[in-house]
Scaffold this active site. Sequence first.
Site, PDB file in Angstrom:
ATOM      1  N   LYS A  19     -42.537  54.583  -1.803  1.00  0.00           N
ATOM      2  CA  LYS A  19     -41.297  54.284  -1.340  1.00  0.00           C
ATOM      3  C   LYS A  19     -41.477  54.878   0.003  1.00  0.00           C
ATOM      4  O   LYS A  19     -40.868  53.995   1.039  1.00  0.00           O
ATOM      5  CB  LYS A  19     -40.224  55.207  -1.789  1.00  0.00           C
ATOM      6  N   ARG A  93     -29.766  59.596  -5.835  1.00  0.00           N
ATOM      7  CA  ARG A  93     -30.658  59.967  -6.826  1.00  0.00           C
ATOM      8  C   ARG A  93     -29.573  60.055  -8.323  1.00  0.00           C
ATOM      9  O   ARG A  93     -30.569  60.243  -9.251  1.00  0.00           O
ATOM     10  CB  ARG A  93     -31.414  61.024  -6.792  1.00  0.00           C
ATOM     11  N   ARG A 127     -53.479  63.933  -5.427  1.00  0.00           N
ATOM     12  CA  ARG A 127     -53.025  64.628  -3.730  1.00  0.00           C
ATOM     13  C   ARG A 127     -53.474  66.068  -3.834  1.00  0.00           C
ATOM     14  O   ARG A 127     -53.057  66.737  -4.523  1.00  0.00           O
ATOM     15  CB  ARG A 127     -51.906  64.183  -3.460  1.00  0.00           C
ATOM     16  N   ARG A 160     -49.752  70.690  -3.921  1.00  0.00           N
ATOM     17  CA  ARG A 160     -48.416  70.793  -3.678  1.00  0.00           C
ATOM     18  C   ARG A 160     -47.759  71.205  -4.950  1.00  0.00           C
ATOM     19  O   ARG A 160     -47.924  70.457  -5.797  1.00  0.00           O
ATOM     20  CB  ARG A 160     -47.672  69.662  -3.097  1.00  0.00           C
ATOM     21  N   ARG A 171     -40.594  65.718 -12.914  1.00  0.00           N
ATOM     22  CA  ARG A 171     -39.992  64.672 -11.804  1.00  0.00           C
ATOM     23  C   ARG A 171     -39.597  63.286 -12.589  1.00  0.00           C
ATOM     24  O   ARG A 171     -38.693  62.532 -12.075  1.00  0.00           O
ATOM     25  CB  ARG A 171     -40.554  64.790 -10.567  1.00  0.00           C
TER      26      ARG A 171
HETATM   27  P1  AMP Z   1     -38.923  62.985  -2.074  1.00  0.00           P
HETATM   28  O1  AMP Z   1     -39.789  63.333  -0.879  1.00  0.00           O
HETATM   29  O2  AMP Z   1     -37.799  62.189  -1.638  1.00  0.00           O
HETATM   30  O3  AMP Z   1     -39.608  63.035  -3.500  1.00  0.00           O
HETATM   31  O4  AMP Z   1     -37.965  64.629  -2.223  1.00  0.00           O
HETATM   32  C1  AMP Z   1     -38.743  65.762  -2.477  1.00  0.00           C
HETATM   33  C2  AMP Z   1     -37.747  66.848  -3.412  1.00  0.00           C
HETATM   34  O5  AMP Z   1     -36.464  66.736  -2.774  1.00  0.00           O
HETATM   35  C3  AMP Z   1     -37.076  66.136  -4.897  1.00  0.00           C
HETATM   36  O6  AMP Z   1     -38.218  66.123  -5.554  1.00  0.00           O
HETATM   37  C4  AMP Z   1     -35.791  66.528  -5.130  1.00  0.00           C
HETATM   38  O7  AMP Z   1     -36.195  67.990  -5.523  1.00  0.00           O
HETATM   39  C5  AMP Z   1     -35.257  66.803  -3.573  1.00  0.00           C
HETATM   40  N1  AMP Z   1     -34.577  65.831  -3.556  1.00  0.00           N
HETATM   41  C6  AMP Z   1     -34.534  64.456  -2.404  1.00  0.00           C
HETATM   42  N2  AMP Z   1     -33.583  63.832  -2.423  1.00  0.00           N
HETATM   43  C7  AMP Z   1     -32.757  64.476  -3.238  1.00  0.00           C
HETATM   44  C8  AMP Z   1     -31.667  63.975  -3.987  1.00  0.00           C
HETATM   45  N3  AMP Z   1     -30.845  62.896  -3.372  1.00  0.00           N
HETATM   46  N4  AMP Z   1     -30.819  64.510  -4.891  1.00  0.00           N
HETATM   47  C9  AMP Z   1     -31.316  65.677  -5.509  1.00  0.00           C
HETATM   48  N5  AMP Z   1     -32.499  66.192  -4.818  1.00  0.00           N
HETATM   49  C10 AMP Z   1     -33.116  65.583  -3.866  1.00  0.00           C
END
Ligand code: AMP
Length: 221
Positions: A19, A93, A127, A160, A171
């Site tokens: 993405k 999400r 990673r 990480r 996740r």
């Molecule tokens: P990402 O880089 O998009 O994978 O986001 C990293 C982390 O941020 C995710 O695993 C969630 O814990 C949190 N996060 C990002 N966007 C959202 C969202 N729309 N709702 C809830 N948690 C989010």
Amino acid sequence: MGSRMLFRAVIMGPPGSGKGTISERIVKLFALQHLSSGDLLRVNIQKKTEIGLVAKSYIDQGQLVPDDVITKLILQELNNMGSNHWLLDGFPRTVPQAKALDNVQQIDTVIDLNVPFETIRDRLTARWIHSSSGRVYNTEFNPPKVKGIDDLTGEPLIQREDDKPETVTKRLKAYEALTRPVLEYYRDKGVLKTFSGTETNKIWPHVQAFLLTKLPDVRKE
Ligand code: AMP
């Protein structure tokens, strides 16, 4: 397409679906403003803001940040957006987030990256990071010379917190339980466009072709 035309898109896909890469390519090619919820949260964590401190505890455990926290943050940012054309990445999400967004902005297009979970698990757990420099290795595409060791400093590499296998599984489960219904929500509205595959480079041309039909006039020179 007139200048008053709006293009309000969401890109969705499980963590590790490519993405981020696809979004980068989209904003390179099209004059869209990109807003990534993950990036925004990471900036807040780095700056140790109140939201950042709350968010970190959830993110480190592979959990979603509570709806009210992330929704407030994103809607605030959208309000400040200079552009009529934007791409939301990582938000919404959950269905409550999608409904909260609907209350303020109609979404025209949802790009759904449909990548098998097996592929994603292999990708994410590959990673490894050298924490003090931020150097990133990938055990498949860009391995360190010595397993688990940074090439330049000889220091140990770490994963990480949210790339560890048990966290990745969490996740992906959260995605299934909470985000899959968002895809259904948008499918019912007739705005969902799904792209399936296992390789970002093979998915990308289809996304690009689709956006060219939607956005011929907002191409960058
Ligand atoms: P990402 O880089 O998009 O994978 O986001 C990293 C982390 O941020 C995710 O695993 C969630 O814990 C949190 N996060 C990002 N966007 C959202 C969202 N729309 N709702 C809830 N948690 C989010």
